[in-house]
Every structure is written in C-alpha cells, then in structure tokens.
Design a protein around this motif. Structure first.
Motif, PDB file in Angstrom:
ATOM      1  N   ARG A 104       0.840  -1.202   0.000  1.00  0.00           N
ATOM      2  CA  ARG A 104       0.000   0.000   0.000  1.00  0.00           C
ATOM      3  C   ARG A 104       0.871   1.246   0.000  1.00  0.00           C
ATOM      4  NH1 ARG A 104      -4.451   0.660   4.613  1.00  0.00           N
ATOM      5  NH2 ARG A 104      -5.582  -0.680   3.169  1.00  0.00           N
ATOM      6  N   ALA A 105       0.465   2.244  -0.790  1.00  0.00           N
ATOM      7  CA  ALA A 105       1.119   3.561  -0.787  1.00  0.00           C
ATOM      8  C   ALA A 105       0.038   4.623  -0.859  1.00  0.00           C
ATOM      9  CB  ALA A 105       2.086   3.699  -1.960  1.00  0.00           C
ATOM     10  N   PHE A 106       0.144   5.638  -0.018  1.00  0.00           N
ATOM     11  CA  PHE A 106      -0.826   6.721  -0.053  1.00  0.00           C
ATOM     12  C   PHE A 106      -0.464   7.750  -1.120  1.00  0.00           C
ATOM     13  CE2 PHE A 106      -1.753   4.774   3.949  1.00  0.00           C
ATOM     14  CZ  PHE A 106      -3.117   4.949   4.113  1.00  0.00           C
ATOM     15  N   ASN A 107       0.805   8.071  -1.227  1.00  0.00           N
ATOM     16  CA  ASN A 107       1.257   9.009  -2.257  1.00  0.00           C
ATOM     17  C   ASN A 107       2.541   8.431  -2.843  1.00  0.00           C
ATOM     18  OD1 ASN A 107       1.915  11.128  -3.907  1.00  0.00           O
ATOM     19  ND2 ASN A 107       1.615  12.709  -2.353  1.00  0.00           N
ATOM     20  N   GLY A 108       2.376   7.562  -3.833  1.00  0.00           N
ATOM     21  CA  GLY A 108       3.501   6.866  -4.438  1.00  0.00           C
ATOM     22  C   GLY A 108       3.004   5.671  -5.217  1.00  0.00           C
ATOM     23  N   ASP A 109       3.906   5.016  -5.922  1.00  0.00           N
ATOM     24  CA  ASP A 109       3.548   3.870  -6.752  1.00  0.00           C
ATOM     25  C   ASP A 109       3.726   2.568  -5.992  1.00  0.00           C
ATOM     26  OD1 ASP A 109       3.195   5.730  -8.784  1.00  0.00           O
ATOM     27  OD2 ASP A 109       5.212   5.416  -9.613  1.00  0.00           O
ATOM     28  N   VAL A 110       2.969   1.574  -6.418  1.00  0.00           N
ATOM     29  CA  VAL A 110       3.135   0.206  -5.936  1.00  0.00           C
ATOM     30  C   VAL A 110       3.500  -0.661  -7.136  1.00  0.00           C
ATOM     31  CG1 VAL A 110       1.962  -1.832  -5.026  1.00  0.00           C
ATOM     32  CG2 VAL A 110       1.619   0.380  -3.924  1.00  0.00           C
ATOM     33  N   ARG A 111       4.679  -1.274  -7.066  1.00  0.00           N
ATOM     34  CA  ARG A 111       5.146  -2.102  -8.178  1.00  0.00           C
ATOM     35  C   ARG A 111       5.490  -3.490  -7.648  1.00  0.00           C
ATOM     36  NH1 ARG A 111       6.165   1.445 -12.419  1.00  0.00           N
ATOM     37  NH2 ARG A 111       6.413   3.645 -11.777  1.00  0.00           N
ATOM     38  N   LEU A 112       4.872  -4.497  -8.253  1.00  0.00           N
ATOM     39  CA  LEU A 112       5.070  -5.884  -7.845  1.00  0.00           C
ATOM     40  C   LEU A 112       5.530  -6.694  -9.046  1.00  0.00           C
ATOM     41  CD1 LEU A 112       4.790  -8.320  -5.888  1.00  0.00           C
ATOM     42  CD2 LEU A 112       2.386  -8.472  -6.629  1.00  0.00           C
ATOM     43  N   ALA A 113       6.672  -7.356  -8.922  1.00  0.00           N
ATOM     44  CA  ALA A 113       7.171  -8.262  -9.958  1.00  0.00           C
ATOM     45  C   ALA A 113       7.253  -9.663  -9.355  1.00  0.00           C
ATOM     46  CB  ALA A 113       8.536  -7.808 -10.463  1.00  0.00           C
ATOM     47  N   LEU A 114       6.455 -10.583  -9.877  1.00  0.00           N
ATOM     48  CA  LEU A 114       6.416 -11.951  -9.383  1.00  0.00           C
ATOM     49  C   LEU A 114       7.517 -12.779 -10.032  1.00  0.00           C
ATOM     50  CD1 LEU A 114       2.555 -12.328  -9.624  1.00  0.00           C
ATOM     51  CD2 LEU A 114       3.853 -12.250  -7.483  1.00  0.00           C
ATOM     52  N   ALA A 115       8.087 -13.703  -9.254  1.00  0.00           N
ATOM     53  CA  ALA A 115       9.128 -14.576  -9.790  1.00  0.00           C
ATOM     54  C   ALA A 115       8.555 -15.584 -10.772  1.00  0.00           C
ATOM     55  CB  ALA A 115       9.845 -15.292  -8.650  1.00  0.00           C
ATOM     56  N   GLU A 116       7.286 -15.938 -10.611  1.00  0.00           N
ATOM     57  CA  GLU A 116       6.620 -16.882 -11.506  1.00  0.00           C
ATOM     58  C   GLU A 116       5.127 -16.571 -11.523  1.00  0.00           C
ATOM     59  OE1 GLU A 116       6.312 -20.400  -8.105  1.00  0.00           O
ATOM     60  OE2 GLU A 116       7.848 -20.502  -9.674  1.00  0.00           O
ATOM     61  N   ARG A 117       4.477 -16.927 -12.616  1.00  0.00           N
ATOM     62  CA  ARG A 117       3.051 -16.667 -12.722  1.00  0.00           C
ATOM     63  C   ARG A 117       2.293 -17.631 -11.811  1.00  0.00           C
ATOM     64  NH1 ARG A 117      -0.413 -14.152 -17.021  1.00  0.00           N
ATOM     65  NH2 ARG A 117       1.592 -13.331 -17.686  1.00  0.00           N
ATOM     66  N   PRO A 118       1.450 -17.129 -10.925  1.00  0.00           N
ATOM     67  CA  PRO A 118       0.774 -18.010  -9.963  1.00  0.00           C
ATOM     68  C   PRO A 118      -0.328 -18.846 -10.615  1.00  0.00           C
ATOM     69  CG  PRO A 118       0.021 -15.750  -9.693  1.00  0.00           C
ATOM     70  CD  PRO A 118       1.142 -15.709 -10.690  1.00  0.00           C
ATOM     71  N   THR A 119      -0.461 -20.072 -10.128  1.00  0.00           N
ATOM     72  CA  THR A 119      -1.573 -20.934 -10.542  1.00  0.00           C
ATOM     73  C   THR A 119      -2.804 -20.660  -9.700  1.00  0.00           C
ATOM     74  OG1 THR A 119      -0.004 -22.656 -11.201  1.00  0.00           O
ATOM     75  CG2 THR A 119      -2.301 -23.315 -10.866  1.00  0.00           C
ATOM     76  N   ASP A 120      -2.583 -20.391  -8.415  1.00  0.00           N
ATOM     77  CA  ASP A 120      -3.668 -20.118  -7.476  1.00  0.00           C
ATOM     78  C   ASP A 120      -3.412 -18.776  -6.808  1.00  0.00           C
ATOM     79  OD1 ASP A 120      -5.003 -22.800  -7.635  1.00  0.00           O
ATOM     80  OD2 ASP A 120      -3.055 -23.436  -6.827  1.00  0.00           O
ATOM     81  N   ALA A 121      -4.390 -17.877  -6.903  1.00  0.00           N
ATOM     82  CA  ALA A 121      -4.242 -16.569  -6.256  1.00  0.00           C
ATOM     83  C   ALA A 121      -5.545 -15.789  -6.374  1.00  0.00           C
ATOM     84  CB  ALA A 121      -3.109 -15.762  -6.890  1.00  0.00           C
ATOM     85  N   ARG A 122      -5.726 -14.880  -5.476  1.00  0.00           N
ATOM     86  CA  ARG A 122      -6.776 -13.878  -5.553  1.00  0.00           C
ATOM     87  C   ARG A 122      -6.064 -12.534  -5.615  1.00  0.00           C
ATOM     88  NH1 ARG A 122     -11.445 -11.562  -6.957  1.00  0.00           N
ATOM     89  NH2 ARG A 122     -12.575 -10.528  -5.284  1.00  0.00           N
TER      90      ARG A 122
END
Length: 248
Positions: free
Chosen positions: A178-196
């Motif tokens: 979470r960021a109130f004033n800024g970016d959120v960047r997520l890079a996954l190591a592998e594409r998930p099979t199961d996730a929400r």
C-alpha cells in the motif's frame, strides 16, 4: 565506538564550514538468539532499516547512530530489549523530535522465516531481502524495497513508493502492498496458478501482465481476478499513484 564521519571535503570552503559538515557516528552490534515463536520489532524516527534473511537461528543487529556532536547522540537513544517473547530495537528521538540531523541506520540479519511484528520508520527507507517469514513494515516518508520475498508481507508507505521484485506466493501467505502518495510495483518470480489478486487506485492507473477484470470508466480504478483456488491473496492499493504487476 564513536568516530568522526567526513561528509564532504568542500574544496574552497573555509575550515569552519568544513568542520560544520563533520558528523559523529556511534556503531553498536549485538547478536541474540531468535528461536521460533519469538518475534522482532524495530522503531526508528529518522534512518534506514535493512532486513536480510538467511539460514541462521539468531538475529544480528547493527545500529549506527549519527549526530552533529558526540554529546548529541543522546538525542536518539538506542534501546535493544531481549524479552521472552520479543526482541525490540528502538532508536526514537527524545521529546518526539523529528530532526534529520539525528538519525539511526539499522541492519538486521534474521532467520529467513522469522516473524517481524513491526518495522516503523518516520523518515528514511526500508529494504527487505531474501525473506520468507512474516513482516509488517510502515514508513511515513520514504520508499520500501523488497527482493525475493514470500510468506506474509504487509508493506505500507505514506509518501513514497513500494517496490517488490522476485516475489513468490506461499500457502496461507499474503502480499499486501500500500502507498498513499507513491507507486506500488510488484514483480512476481513466476506466474501463480492459485491466487486472488485485488488492486485499487483511487487516483491513478493499474497495469498488469496477468489479465484482470477492470472497472476504469469513472472514479477509482478497481481490478481483480481469481486464479485456481483463489488463494493466497495479493492486495495492492494506492491513493495517488500507479499500480504495476509484472509476471513471467
């Protein structure tokens, strides 16, 4: 150990000006056993916090305090408590001070699957690497960067970006950024099979390599998808900023 740290030589400046740019530092180190069931907390007013996970059974704590003069190190007292259920590291300025001239940089090397109950920084930065336990970190002014993280991860910045790379999902785990004033960047190591996956940008955009169901016509941007069993959860949100999800 107290030592003088020269910030700049300042060619052409007067001797008095050069002397004014010399800070005093104090470095303390301690190693404490951190068995399963015992957590860690870190509280810092001004400074950088670095967390490094590895295959070990103890925690190595290194704190470097800095002030304009040796007598002023007392403005940011260091307290390391070894209690039965928790180890606490505290470098908080006296009298609710927030002066950037008095700082404490903290490095902790912990078991990879440790429980870090709280990391709280007013201003500085937080870096977390090679960690697969549980961590909750909050910084009011400054960025959070993580690399090779899994487990239960809760990271929040008030003014600053949250960036996590090489992230992996764990059974019963959580990635909440979470960021109130800024970016959120997520890079996954592998594409998930199961996730929400859930992403909310009140004032900003959402981009994702994983197809999401988007509502972008007006107001807040909301995107989500359910993969496989629908768990574990990835929750990303910003008030003003961008959300970016990258996946191989």
């Amino acid at each position: 150990m107290v030592a003088a740290l020269l910030v700049s030589t300042g060619h052409g400046w007067s001797a008095a000006a050069r002397t004014a740019m010399v800070d005093v530092t104090d470095r303390q180190a301690r190693t404490i056993a951190l068995p399963q069931g015992k957590s860690l907390s870190i509280d810092v007013t001004i400074g950088d916090v670095r967390i490094e996970g590895s295959d070990r059974a103890d925690v190595e704590i290194i704190v470097e305090r800095r002030a304009p003069a040796a007598a002023q190190l007392a403005r940011v007292p260091l307290l390391i408590e070894d209690l039965p259920s928790q180890i606490g590291v505290r470098a908080v300025q006296t009298d609710d001070g927030t002066d950037p001239a008095f700082r404490a940089d903290v490095t902790v090397r912990v078991p990879r699957a440790a429980v870090i109950e709280r990391v709280k920084v007013l201003e500085g930065r937080i870096d977390i690497n090679d960690f697969s336990g549980a961590v909750t970190a909050d910084i009011r002014r400054g960025p959070i960067n993580g690399k090779n993280l899994s487990g239960t991860v809760r990271l929040e910045s008030g003014i600053g970006s949250v960036t996590v790379t090489e992230a992996r999902l764990s059974a019963n785990g959580l990635l909440r950024l979470r960021a109130f004033n800024g970016d959120v960047r997520l890079a996954l190591a592998e594409r998930p099979t199961d996730a929400r996956i859930m992403a909310l940008a009140l004032n900003g955009q959402i981009t994702s390599d994983i197809p999401l169901n988007n509502r972008n016509s007006w107001g807040p941007r909301w995107s989500e998808t359910t993969l496989g069993k629908g768990e574990p959860v990835i929750s990303l949100d910003v008030v003003t900023g961008l959300i970016e999800i990258r996946s191989p």
